[in-house]
Scaffold this active site. Structure first.
Site, mmCIF file in Angstrom:
data_model
loop_
_atom_site.group_PDB
_atom_site.id
_atom_site.type_symbol
_atom_site.label_atom_id
_atom_site.label_comp_id
_atom_site.label_asym_id
_atom_site.label_seq_id
_atom_site.Cartn_x
_atom_site.Cartn_y
_atom_site.Cartn_z
ATOM 1 N N GLY A 156 0.790 -1.296 0.042
ATOM 2 C CA GLY A 156 -0.112 -0.037 -0.131
ATOM 3 C C GLY A 156 1.044 1.154 -0.109
ATOM 4 O O GLY A 156 2.199 1.105 -0.802
ATOM 5 N N ALA A 236 4.552 -2.279 10.942
ATOM 6 C CA ALA A 236 3.083 -1.986 10.680
ATOM 7 C C ALA A 236 2.518 -2.194 12.126
ATOM 8 O O ALA A 236 2.290 -1.065 12.802
ATOM 9 C CB ALA A 236 2.529 -3.239 9.665
ATOM 10 N N ARG A 237 2.021 -3.363 12.612
ATOM 11 C CA ARG A 237 1.598 -3.411 13.967
ATOM 12 C C ARG A 237 2.005 -4.816 14.600
ATOM 13 O O ARG A 237 2.230 -5.826 13.701
ATOM 14 C CB ARG A 237 -0.031 -3.544 13.651
ATOM 15 C CG ARG A 237 -0.721 -2.368 13.476
ATOM 16 C CD ARG A 237 -0.622 -1.532 14.698
ATOM 17 N NE ARG A 237 -1.402 -0.064 14.578
ATOM 18 C CZ ARG A 237 -0.849 0.865 14.166
ATOM 19 N NH1 ARG A 237 0.577 1.008 13.995
ATOM 20 N NH2 ARG A 237 -1.435 2.127 14.069
ATOM 21 N N GLU A 266 2.397 -4.000 23.268
ATOM 22 C CA GLU A 266 3.243 -2.695 23.516
ATOM 23 C C GLU A 266 2.501 -2.014 24.761
ATOM 24 O O GLU A 266 1.421 -2.116 24.942
ATOM 25 C CB GLU A 266 3.310 -1.734 22.291
ATOM 26 C CG GLU A 266 3.885 -2.062 20.999
ATOM 27 C CD GLU A 266 3.654 -1.076 20.125
ATOM 28 O OE1 GLU A 266 3.416 0.127 20.197
ATOM 29 O OE2 GLU A 266 3.936 -1.461 18.765
ATOM 30 N N HIS A 284 8.251 2.157 18.477
ATOM 31 C CA HIS A 284 7.078 2.666 17.558
ATOM 32 C C HIS A 284 7.326 4.022 17.231
ATOM 33 O O HIS A 284 6.259 4.919 17.847
ATOM 34 C CB HIS A 284 5.902 2.204 18.397
ATOM 35 C CG HIS A 284 4.559 2.270 17.519
ATOM 36 N ND1 HIS A 284 3.424 1.589 17.746
ATOM 37 C CD2 HIS A 284 4.285 2.961 16.299
ATOM 38 C CE1 HIS A 284 2.501 1.947 16.681
ATOM 39 N NE2 HIS A 284 2.991 2.735 15.918
HETATM 40 P P1 NAP Z 1 -2.499 0.983 3.173
HETATM 41 O O1 NAP Z 1 -2.085 1.874 2.070
HETATM 42 O O2 NAP Z 1 -4.063 0.702 3.283
HETATM 43 O O3 NAP Z 1 -1.664 -0.404 2.486
HETATM 44 C C1 NAP Z 1 -2.110 -1.469 3.025
HETATM 45 C C2 NAP Z 1 -1.821 -2.663 2.171
HETATM 46 O O4 NAP Z 1 -1.758 -3.974 2.763
HETATM 47 C C3 NAP Z 1 -2.725 -2.696 0.933
HETATM 48 O O5 NAP Z 1 -1.846 -2.821 -0.230
HETATM 49 C C4 NAP Z 1 -3.557 -3.894 0.786
HETATM 50 O O6 NAP Z 1 -3.630 -4.558 -0.399
HETATM 51 C C5 NAP Z 1 -2.808 -4.735 1.706
HETATM 52 N N1 NAP Z 1 -3.379 -5.678 2.475
HETATM 53 C C6 NAP Z 1 -4.368 -5.282 3.395
HETATM 54 N N2 NAP Z 1 -5.018 -6.491 3.781
HETATM 55 C C7 NAP Z 1 -4.322 -7.427 3.357
HETATM 56 C C8 NAP Z 1 -4.688 -8.907 3.282
HETATM 57 N N3 NAP Z 1 -5.583 -9.305 4.429
HETATM 58 N N4 NAP Z 1 -3.588 -9.556 2.599
HETATM 59 C C9 NAP Z 1 -2.524 -9.011 1.887
HETATM 60 N N5 NAP Z 1 -2.551 -7.748 1.859
HETATM 61 C C10 NAP Z 1 -3.470 -7.067 2.394
HETATM 62 O O7 NAP Z 1 -2.088 1.142 4.541
HETATM 63 P P2 NAP Z 1 -0.525 2.037 4.755
HETATM 64 O O8 NAP Z 1 -0.862 3.508 4.744
HETATM 65 O O9 NAP Z 1 0.473 1.584 3.829
HETATM 66 O O10 NAP Z 1 -0.280 1.563 6.410
HETATM 67 C C11 NAP Z 1 -0.242 0.418 6.550
HETATM 68 C C12 NAP Z 1 0.012 -0.119 8.054
HETATM 69 O O11 NAP Z 1 1.131 0.548 8.817
HETATM 70 C C13 NAP Z 1 -1.212 0.626 8.654
HETATM 71 O O12 NAP Z 1 -2.433 0.134 8.977
HETATM 72 C C14 NAP Z 1 -0.620 0.841 10.278
HETATM 73 O O13 NAP Z 1 -1.232 0.023 11.099
HETATM 74 C C15 NAP Z 1 0.993 0.870 10.206
HETATM 75 N N6 NAP Z 1 1.558 2.117 10.520
HETATM 76 C C16 NAP Z 1 2.640 2.021 11.446
HETATM 77 C C17 NAP Z 1 3.407 3.036 11.613
HETATM 78 C C18 NAP Z 1 4.317 3.351 12.603
HETATM 79 O O14 NAP Z 1 4.709 4.339 13.422
HETATM 80 N N7 NAP Z 1 5.162 2.030 12.797
HETATM 81 C C19 NAP Z 1 3.033 4.431 11.084
HETATM 82 C C20 NAP Z 1 1.773 4.239 10.153
HETATM 83 C C21 NAP Z 1 0.954 3.219 9.881
HETATM 84 P P3 NAP Z 1 -4.586 -3.885 -1.453
HETATM 85 O O15 NAP Z 1 -3.685 -2.680 -1.731
HETATM 86 O O16 NAP Z 1 -4.505 -4.928 -2.420
HETATM 87 O O17 NAP Z 1 -5.904 -3.673 -0.772
#
Ligand code: NAP
Length: 318
Positions: A156, A236-237, A266, A284
């Protein structure tokens, strides 16, 4: 003036912006809200700016029939700590802040790849402990990153920002595993199975959202496909990775290293992980730059403002 509650202290510029529109109450503690505090917030305020750690579960909404609060503006992109269905049933909109966090989190992904590959944490600990004997040709030999293969789990916003950095910055081959095919301006190969990605990646990077489907996605079985020279990175999480399985794989040297920004429970980090030299452990901090935290605040306030003005907020998720 509408009443808005901030569940943690935010940068002053964000609070100032919000005060132009709302009567703002900003909590002074930095701890997650307890269930009673979340219920009270729903009843006392028109909008709540809340975040990771504030678990708005189905129980929180159970007694909330049409509460005063009409919007929960999440200060982050991950929304797995909010029961979206229960919020909707109670008449509460939920918003998040996509986009604002992408580059900063991708940068932390790269930091973890580099630190894990190059044993940077180990080296820093050695210097600080006064145990560095001086340069020698076989000291702290790590893995070269340039030209290697990165495997993105969840291509994503953040996953593709990491892939882009890997391709353009480090001449790496990019593999990804996601629900749908993507189109990029650089070569990126979609693999059919997670097992194939784990087997072929030198760096397997978890960037998928937490959900019932992705809970413990990276378990003993997934880890068993990785090469002993490969590294697992998670930005991610925490609960997407079975932490106990990861500890076993690291202990047995079935994988070379892990770089983690998030943990299953956490802020508890297992002592077994803390004791391992081949684990890089960050607290985090994917989005922790002042500019990004201010931008997240501006977007969250904009969502509150639109929602409380009777409009559809730009980042509605339920
Ligand atoms: P995003 O744009 O929604 O991207 C998520 C990706 O995962 C999408 O490409 C989606 O596929 C894929 N996906 C979702 N469910 C799936 C499944 N069951 N099987 C396979 N692929 C799946 O989200 P993002 O903005 O990149 O953020 C991702 C995550 O990072 C967030 O949800 C958050 O928890 C985490 N995060 C962590 C921090 C940190 O401080 N460490 C900061 C920000 C975010 P499709 O595109 O094909 O639907």
């Amino acid at each position: 003036m509408k009443r808005v509650y901030f569940t943690r202290p935010l940068p002053e510029s964000v609070a100032d912006m919000a005060r132009a529109y709302f009567d703002v109450e900003m909590r002074t503690e930095n701890t997650p809200l307890k269930i009673g505090q979340m219920r009270a917030a729903l009843n006392l305020y028109d909008g709540v700016l809340m975040m990771f750690g504030d678990t708005f579960s189905v129980e929180v909404f159970r007694e909330a029939q049409n509460p005063r609060c009409k919007v929960l503006a999440n200060y982050g992109v991950g929304i797995n700590h909010i029961d979206l269905q229960a919020a909707r049933s109670a008449g509460v909109m939920v918003t998040n802040v996509p986009g604002a966090v992408t580059d900063a989190t991708a940068d932390i992904g790269m930091t973890l790849i580099m630190m894990s590959a190059r044993r940077a944490g180990e080296g820093e600990r050695m210097v600080r402990a006064g145990e560095w004997p001086g340069w020698n040709p076989t000291q702290l030999l790590g893995t070269h990153v340039t030209g290697k293969t990165v495997g993105i789990i969840g291509m994503g916003r953040i996953g593709s920002a990491i892939a882009q950095r890997c391709h353009f910055g480090f001449d790496m081959k990019v593999l990804y595993w996601s629900r749908s095919e993507k189109d990029f301006a650089y070569p990126a190969e979609r693999v059919r199975t997670l097992e194939e990605l784990m087997a072929r990646a030198d760096f397997a990077v978890v960037a998928v959202p937490a959900s019932a489907e992705t809970h413990h996605l990276i378990n003993d079985d997934a880890l068993s496909h990785m090469a002993p020279t490969a590294h697992l990175i998670n930005v991610a999480r925490g609960d997407i990775v079975d932490e106990a399985a990861l500890i076993r794989a690291l202990k047995d040297r079935r994988i070379a290293g892990a770089g983690l920004d998030v943990y299953e429970h956490e802020p508890t980090v297992p002592n077994a992980l803390k004791a391992m030299e081949n684990a890089v452990l960050l607290p985090h901090m994917g989005t922790s730059t002042l500019e990004v935290r201010e931008k997240m605040g501006r977007i969250a306030v904009e969502n509150l403002q639109k929602a409380l003005n009777g409009e559809t907020p730009p980042n509605l998720v339920n």
